[in-house]
Design a protein around this motif. Sequence first.
Motif, PDB file in Angstrom:
ATOM      1  N   LEU A 110      -1.059   3.259  -3.733  1.00  0.00           N
ATOM      2  CA  LEU A 110      -2.313   3.843  -3.258  1.00  0.00           C
ATOM      3  C   LEU A 110      -3.322   2.755  -2.905  1.00  0.00           C
ATOM      4  O   LEU A 110      -3.606   1.874  -3.721  1.00  0.00           O
ATOM      5  N   ASP A 111      -3.854   2.833  -1.688  1.00  0.00           N
ATOM      6  CA  ASP A 111      -4.895   1.896  -1.252  1.00  0.00           C
ATOM      7  C   ASP A 111      -6.242   2.512  -1.611  1.00  0.00           C
ATOM      8  O   ASP A 111      -6.721   3.433  -0.952  1.00  0.00           O
ATOM      9  N   THR A 112      -6.864   2.003  -2.684  1.00  0.00           N
ATOM     10  CA  THR A 112      -8.125   2.588  -3.146  1.00  0.00           C
ATOM     11  C   THR A 112      -9.291   2.225  -2.244  1.00  0.00           C
ATOM     12  O   THR A 112     -10.392   2.759  -2.436  1.00  0.00           O
ATOM     13  N   THR A 113      -9.099   1.342  -1.283  1.00  0.00           N
ATOM     14  CA  THR A 113     -10.192   1.030  -0.359  1.00  0.00           C
ATOM     15  C   THR A 113     -10.344   2.105   0.711  1.00  0.00           C
ATOM     16  O   THR A 113     -11.345   2.121   1.433  1.00  0.00           O
ATOM     17  N   ASP A 114      -9.370   3.010   0.800  1.00  0.00           N
ATOM     18  CA  ASP A 114      -9.464   4.129   1.736  1.00  0.00           C
ATOM     19  C   ASP A 114     -10.374   5.186   1.101  1.00  0.00           C
ATOM     20  O   ASP A 114      -9.972   5.883   0.174  1.00  0.00           O
ATOM     21  N   ARG A 115     -11.591   5.294   1.570  1.00  0.00           N
ATOM     22  CA  ARG A 115     -12.559   6.173   0.936  1.00  0.00           C
ATOM     23  C   ARG A 115     -12.254   7.649   1.133  1.00  0.00           C
ATOM     24  O   ARG A 115     -12.931   8.506   0.575  1.00  0.00           O
ATOM     25  N   ILE A 196     -10.023   5.959  -8.344  1.00  0.00           N
ATOM     26  CA  ILE A 196      -9.135   6.910  -7.674  1.00  0.00           C
ATOM     27  C   ILE A 196      -9.987   8.123  -7.312  1.00  0.00           C
ATOM     28  O   ILE A 196     -10.480   8.838  -8.191  1.00  0.00           O
ATOM     29  N   ARG A 197     -10.169   8.357  -6.031  1.00  0.00           N
ATOM     30  CA  ARG A 197     -10.995   9.475  -5.576  1.00  0.00           C
ATOM     31  C   ARG A 197     -10.113  10.646  -5.162  1.00  0.00           C
ATOM     32  O   ARG A 197      -9.095  10.477  -4.492  1.00  0.00           O
ATOM     33  N   PHE A 198     -10.524  11.822  -5.554  1.00  0.00           N
ATOM     34  CA  PHE A 198      -9.824  13.062  -5.190  1.00  0.00           C
ATOM     35  C   PHE A 198     -10.748  13.855  -4.268  1.00  0.00           C
ATOM     36  O   PHE A 198     -11.926  14.049  -4.565  1.00  0.00           O
ATOM     37  N   GLU A 199     -10.196  14.305  -3.163  1.00  0.00           N
ATOM     38  CA  GLU A 199     -10.988  15.041  -2.172  1.00  0.00           C
ATOM     39  C   GLU A 199     -10.268  16.333  -1.801  1.00  0.00           C
ATOM     40  O   GLU A 199      -9.040  16.408  -1.856  1.00  0.00           O
TER      41      GLU A 199
END
Length: 203
Positions: A110-115, A196-199
């Motif tokens: 997972l690329d965490t820089t992908d907002r 880790i963002r969840f959308e």
Amino acid sequence: MRNLGRILAVLIVLAIAAFLLFMCSVNDIPDPVAEPATVEEIAEPESLPEPVIAPEPVIEPEPAPEPEVVALDPASCTFPGDGFTPHPHGFRPEPGQYVDYDQPSLISGLDTTDRRGVAMPESYTGSGDSACVVVTYDIGADGVPLNAQVYDSALASGADPATFEDLALYYVGEMRYTPAERNGKPVRIDDNTDEIRFEALEE
């Protein structure tokens, strides 16, 4: 003959007297006394029926009101402070010491820089549009994450933290890095952080 008549008269008188005496004795005989009734013959009184006690009505408590769902949009997590500045294997150079140090770089996972983040878990049914979990971890000399732990999380009210936190730890565990290097040698780097963002992503 005259004596015979006298004898008969005397016998008759005696017979009459005996009869009268017998009749008098019969009248003087007391009435027989009735024997007392035995215990078995005494009828037991009929037992009264036990009173029927009506059960007390059960009062059911009113159900507690469900908590109001509060959406966090956008979710905001707290990041570690200066104490979590990454250093290779806890190494801190002395003043003036030369160190050739290369940072690790993500090569898979997972690329965490992908907002844009990742999709909400399928089991999530809340109203929040986003959530985030901050994970701290080390990167081994082989580039594999170690000792991953949840540092903070921001979720909608009523959401199960374990669902998001377990999934965030899974994503971090799947990451792979080129190892950090100090003076050309692979080393472990401590105290990395990722959010880790969840959308609620649209299909």
